[in-house]
Design an enzyme around this catalytic site. Structure first.
Site, PDB file in Angstrom:
ATOM      1  N   TYR A  23     153.088  -1.744  10.669  1.00  0.00           N
ATOM      2  CA  TYR A  23     154.365  -1.591  10.789  1.00  0.00           C
ATOM      3  C   TYR A  23     154.919   0.054  11.185  1.00  0.00           C
ATOM      4  O   TYR A  23     155.765   0.300  11.321  1.00  0.00           O
ATOM      5  CB  TYR A  23     155.320  -2.224   9.362  1.00  0.00           C
ATOM      6  CG  TYR A  23     154.986  -3.497   9.367  1.00  0.00           C
ATOM      7  CD1 TYR A  23     154.531  -4.284  10.211  1.00  0.00           C
ATOM      8  CD2 TYR A  23     155.458  -4.015   8.124  1.00  0.00           C
ATOM      9  CE1 TYR A  23     154.555  -5.716   9.916  1.00  0.00           C
ATOM     10  CE2 TYR A  23     155.241  -5.303   7.598  1.00  0.00           C
ATOM     11  CZ  TYR A  23     154.717  -6.203   8.658  1.00  0.00           C
ATOM     12  OH  TYR A  23     154.699  -7.519   8.482  1.00  0.00           O
ATOM     13  N   SER A  50     165.135 -13.792  11.854  1.00  0.00           N
ATOM     14  CA  SER A  50     164.885 -12.894  12.517  1.00  0.00           C
ATOM     15  C   SER A  50     165.659 -12.460  13.809  1.00  0.00           C
ATOM     16  O   SER A  50     164.957 -12.421  14.906  1.00  0.00           O
ATOM     17  CB  SER A  50     163.279 -12.741  12.935  1.00  0.00           C
ATOM     18  OG  SER A  50     162.902 -11.390  13.232  1.00  0.00           O
ATOM     19  N   MET A  90     153.978 -13.041  -8.992  1.00  0.00           N
ATOM     20  CA  MET A  90     154.433 -12.448  -7.975  1.00  0.00           C
ATOM     21  C   MET A  90     156.074 -13.032  -7.644  1.00  0.00           C
ATOM     22  O   MET A  90     156.220 -14.074  -7.687  1.00  0.00           O
ATOM     23  CB  MET A  90     153.801 -12.975  -6.457  1.00  0.00           C
ATOM     24  CG  MET A  90     154.090 -12.595  -5.158  1.00  0.00           C
ATOM     25  SD  MET A  90     153.257 -12.997  -3.870  1.00  0.00           S
ATOM     26  CE  MET A  90     153.794 -14.477  -3.498  1.00  0.00           C
ATOM     27  N   PRO A  91     156.827 -11.953  -7.487  1.00  0.00           N
ATOM     28  CA  PRO A  91     158.182 -12.128  -7.462  1.00  0.00           C
ATOM     29  C   PRO A  91     158.585 -12.998  -6.277  1.00  0.00           C
ATOM     30  O   PRO A  91     158.040 -12.797  -5.212  1.00  0.00           O
ATOM     31  CB  PRO A  91     158.829 -10.441  -7.365  1.00  0.00           C
ATOM     32  CG  PRO A  91     157.919  -9.679  -8.278  1.00  0.00           C
ATOM     33  CD  PRO A  91     156.448 -10.405  -7.802  1.00  0.00           C
ATOM     34  N   LEU A  92     159.529 -13.882  -6.379  1.00  0.00           N
ATOM     35  CA  LEU A  92     160.099 -14.731  -5.528  1.00  0.00           C
ATOM     36  C   LEU A  92     160.819 -14.230  -4.282  1.00  0.00           C
ATOM     37  O   LEU A  92     160.810 -14.475  -3.135  1.00  0.00           O
ATOM     38  CB  LEU A  92     160.666 -15.905  -5.951  1.00  0.00           C
ATOM     39  CG  LEU A  92     159.896 -17.038  -6.701  1.00  0.00           C
ATOM     40  CD1 LEU A  92     160.580 -18.009  -7.520  1.00  0.00           C
ATOM     41  CD2 LEU A  92     159.165 -17.865  -5.385  1.00  0.00           C
ATOM     42  N   LEU A 115     165.428 -15.328   7.381  1.00  0.00           N
ATOM     43  CA  LEU A 115     166.672 -15.506   7.756  1.00  0.00           C
ATOM     44  C   LEU A 115     166.713 -15.635   9.373  1.00  0.00           C
ATOM     45  O   LEU A 115     167.744 -15.614  10.081  1.00  0.00           O
ATOM     46  CB  LEU A 115     167.379 -14.344   7.483  1.00  0.00           C
ATOM     47  CG  LEU A 115     167.462 -13.496   5.915  1.00  0.00           C
ATOM     48  CD1 LEU A 115     168.062 -12.369   5.980  1.00  0.00           C
ATOM     49  CD2 LEU A 115     167.976 -14.652   5.007  1.00  0.00           C
ATOM     50  N   GLY A 120     161.009  -6.910   2.678  1.00  0.00           N
ATOM     51  CA  GLY A 120     160.269  -6.915   3.561  1.00  0.00           C
ATOM     52  C   GLY A 120     160.578  -5.482   4.338  1.00  0.00           C
ATOM     53  O   GLY A 120     161.425  -4.762   4.356  1.00  0.00           O
TER      54      GLY A 120
END
EC number: 1.1.1.2
Length: 325
Positions: free
Chosen positions: A50, A215, A14-16, A213, A20
């Protein structure tokens, strides 16, 4: 620049850093995905709630697959089961809708979005006359068994949890034949989640940080609350390393082996957010960022009742944030 990866207990990488998509406008998200893939993103975080999985699916169809920008096996796609779909009969249909919208044959990771269930049906936020939520009595352990069947069918490669506390994670582990691989929670220097991360790592779960960050673009932000991206320690490190404040916050996470899914639809920021693998903090610099922790949680679903803002679900027996962690 490709993101470094963490290895899940399933053997998947899983890429770090992932993109989003919460609060990404349907009109903007397609171009954002395409741009992100073009600059090296290989991890996309989605959710049914979403409201933009159809547009994400259009971007994936155009850019992922044989002879396209990215082979499917190089991409890590996550989505989430919404609260109205916890009843075991609703789980597979909900996933199949997400797969159809995303135009994918399988998901790399499927998360239970919250531990508690809302009333079944097509209204995403079923409400009583007084504006409070109508809940359903389905327990997350029943939902988990239905999720496990999706892995057996090859529709999902790994399962995980979102917004669960340590006790609830152990409760799932006590019944799981397919163990959760990932916990996704709000996490940033103001909410470092050290105990919860240690709890997960001891149980072979990796952690993904949402709102890494802080939000500050969310609608219900209190004007008085501190802004992480303007924190003096963060600004000082940004100046010292010639980086943006966002890159400082993301580097802190990836150096702790916590994956992050910063949301952006702005090309310059999408690019900046993945450029965090070519510098390193000293132990002292990590400690400076660690010291910002104040257990300040920004993402708490709220309701207005009698003119007052109150936590929407805090009275529910499965509400996760009443525990210490």
């Amino acid at each position: 620049m490709a993101a470094s990866c963490i290895l899940l207990h399933t053997g998947q990488k899983m890429p770090l850093i992932g993109l989003g998509t919460w609060k990404s406008d349907p009109g903007q998200v397609k171009a954002a995905i395409k741009y992100a893939l073009s600059v090296g993103y290989r991890h996309i975080d989605c959710a049914a709630i979403y409201g933009n999985e159809t547009e994400i699916g259009e971007a994936l169809k155009e850019n992922v697959g044989p002879g396209k920008l990215v082979p499917r096996e190089e991409l890590f796609v996550t989505s989430k089961l919404w609260n109205t779909k916890h009843h075991p009969e609703d789980v597979e249909p909900a996933l199949r809708k997400t797969l159809a919208d995303l135009q994918l044959e399988y998901l790399d990771l499927y998360l239970m979005h919250w531990p508690y269930a809302f009333e079944r049906g097509d209204s995403p936020f079923p409400k009583n006359a007084d504006g409070t939520i109508r809940y359903d009595s389905t327990h997350y352990k029943e939902t988990w068994r239905a999720l496990e069947a999706l892995v057996a069918k090859g529709l999902v490669r790994a399962l995980g949890l979102s917004n669960f506390n340590s006790r609830q994670i152990d409760d799932v582990l006590s019944v799981a034949s397919v163990r959760p691989a990932v916990l996704q929670v709000e996490c940033h220097p103001y909410l470092a989640q050290n105990e919860l991360i240690a709890h997960c790592q001891a149980r072979n779960l990796e952690v993904t940080a949402y709102s890494p960050l802080g939000s500050s673009d969310r609608a219900w932000r209190d004007p008085e609350e501190p802004v992480l991206l303007k924190e003096p320690v963060v600004l000082a490190l940004a100046e010292k390393h010639g980086r943006s404040p966002a890159q400082i916050l993301l580097r802190w996470q990836v150096q702790r082996k916590v994956s992050c899914i910063p949301k952006s639809v702005t090309p310059s920021r999408i690019l900046e957010n993945i450029q965090v693998f070519d510098f390193t903090f000293s132990p002292e610099e990590m400690k400076q960022l660690d010291a910002l922790n104040k257990n300040l949680r920004f993402i708490v679903p709220m309701l207005t009742v009698d003119g007052k803002r109150v936590p929407r679900d805090a009275g529910h027996p499965l509400y996760p944030f009443n525990d210490p962690y």
